[in-house]
Design a protein around this motif. Structure first.
Motif, PDB file in Angstrom:
ATOM      1  N   LYS A  10       0.838  -1.202   0.000  1.00 53.19           N
ATOM      2  CA  LYS A  10       0.000   0.000   0.000  1.00 53.19           C
ATOM      3  C   LYS A  10       0.872   1.251   0.000  1.00 53.19           C
ATOM      4  O   LYS A  10       0.645   2.194  -0.769  1.00 53.19           O
ATOM      5  CB  LYS A  10      -0.911   0.000   1.232  1.00 53.19           C
ATOM      6  N   VAL A  11       1.886   1.272   0.844  1.00 51.98           N
ATOM      7  CA  VAL A  11       2.792   2.416   0.915  1.00 51.98           C
ATOM      8  C   VAL A  11       3.543   2.574  -0.402  1.00 51.98           C
ATOM      9  O   VAL A  11       3.653   3.679  -0.959  1.00 51.98           O
ATOM     10  CB  VAL A  11       3.778   2.257   2.090  1.00 51.98           C
ATOM     11  N   ASP A  14       1.402   4.025  -3.302  1.00 54.33           N
ATOM     12  CA  ASP A  14       1.204   5.478  -3.194  1.00 54.33           C
ATOM     13  C   ASP A  14       2.447   6.233  -3.648  1.00 54.33           C
ATOM     14  O   ASP A  14       2.367   7.236  -4.371  1.00 54.33           O
ATOM     15  CB  ASP A  14       0.867   5.861  -1.747  1.00 54.33           C
ATOM     16  N   LEU A  17       3.108   6.080  -7.514  1.00 53.03           N
ATOM     17  CA  LEU A  17       2.220   6.976  -8.259  1.00 53.03           C
ATOM     18  C   LEU A  17       2.755   8.405  -8.240  1.00 53.03           C
ATOM     19  O   LEU A  17       2.701   9.116  -9.249  1.00 53.03           O
ATOM     20  CB  LEU A  17       0.810   6.931  -7.660  1.00 53.03           C
ATOM     21  N   ALA A  18       3.272   8.821  -7.084  1.00 49.12           N
ATOM     22  CA  ALA A  18       3.821  10.177  -6.973  1.00 49.12           C
ATOM     23  C   ALA A  18       5.079  10.320  -7.819  1.00 49.12           C
ATOM     24  O   ALA A  18       5.276  11.339  -8.495  1.00 49.12           O
ATOM     25  CB  ALA A  18       4.113  10.498  -5.515  1.00 49.12           C
ATOM     26  N   ILE A 117       0.324  11.633   4.773  1.00 49.97           N
ATOM     27  CA  ILE A 117      -0.371  10.352   4.719  1.00 49.97           C
ATOM     28  C   ILE A 117       0.156   9.447   5.822  1.00 49.97           C
ATOM     29  O   ILE A 117       1.360   9.186   5.889  1.00 49.97           O
ATOM     30  CB  ILE A 117      -0.182   9.668   3.353  1.00 49.97           C
ATOM     31  N   HIS A 119       0.230   5.715   7.886  1.00 50.08           N
ATOM     32  CA  HIS A 119      -0.032   4.284   7.722  1.00 50.08           C
ATOM     33  C   HIS A 119       0.481   3.573   8.962  1.00 50.08           C
ATOM     34  O   HIS A 119       1.640   3.740   9.346  1.00 50.08           O
ATOM     35  CB  HIS A 119       0.648   3.730   6.475  1.00 50.08           C
TER      36      HIS A 119
END
Length: 213
Positions: A10-11, A14, A17-18, A117, A119
């Motif tokens: 998940k990390v 993200d 994508l950045a 963000i 987590h």
């Protein structure tokens, strides 16, 4: 797939994508000192009732699980006087990690308030954010201020953040490695030097997002 692998993916998703959009990513791994052993039972039960709406038999069940435990030290010749256990949840249990996450859930909203963000996986906590290469100093300051509030919240809830063991990793593509900042990041009263790789829940990650053996 194991839950730890899902958490890391998940990390990574993200961050990737950045990076695809040309941003830098800053990943901060926070070290919570003895978090499982420090959970205050009265505070946890109050939070379960007021924040999550638990009551009646359900709340009584949690109270019976947490309260009434004692501990003592035994040697071959003697045994100490039993003392009540007022703090802590069992780390190697089904409920322990869940109760810790419920106890610290307000921290996730605190991080989001700083437009970062969060987590959390048991007592492993990540804070990450993205920026254009020219805005890296602003992102560093945002993370520093966020961690200040994070640490203050923990202290007020009988928890402790180990600033010295906090790790910071800047991530970008291989061809943009020259844009990664090299200056330290203020974490509490400690200046943390960014590292080139980290071990996150058993996965090694490099600054260019490759996985080390």
């Amino acid at each position: 797939m194991h839950s730890t692998e899902t958490a890391v993916l998940k990390v990574l998703a993200d961050i990737l994508l950045a990076l695809d959009s040309g941003d830098l990513a800053m990943l901060t791994l926070l070290d919570l000192s003895a978090a499982f052993d420090s959970v205050d039972h009265d505070t946890l039960l109050n939070r379960l009732q007021k924040s999550y709406g638990l009551g009646g038999q359900v709340l009584n069940w949690f109270a019976s699980y947490l309260c009434g435990r004692v501990q003592h030290v035994r040697t071959s010749a003697a045994c100490s006087t039993p003392s009540a256990i007022l703090y802590g949840v069992l780390q190697r249990s089904v409920l322990g990690p869940v109760l810790l996450l419920l106890y610290t859930a307000d921290l996730l909203q605190l991080v989001k308030h700083h437009q970062l963000i969060p987590h959390a996986y048991a007592d492993d906590t990540h804070i990450y954010g993205f920026c254009r290469p020219t805005d890296s100093a602003d992102l560093c300051e945002k993370v520093s201020v966020c961690v200040d509030e994070f640490s203050a919240w923990m202290a007020s809830n009988r928890l402790q953040l180990n600033h010295a063991k906090t790790e910071v990793l800047w991530c970008t593509s291989s061809r943009r490695q020259h844009q990664i900042p090299s200056s330290p990041v203020r974490i509490g009263t400690t200046d943390v030097q960014p590292v080139s790789s980290i071990r996150d829940l058993g996965v090694y990650i490099d600054a260019d997002m490759s996985h080390c053996p």
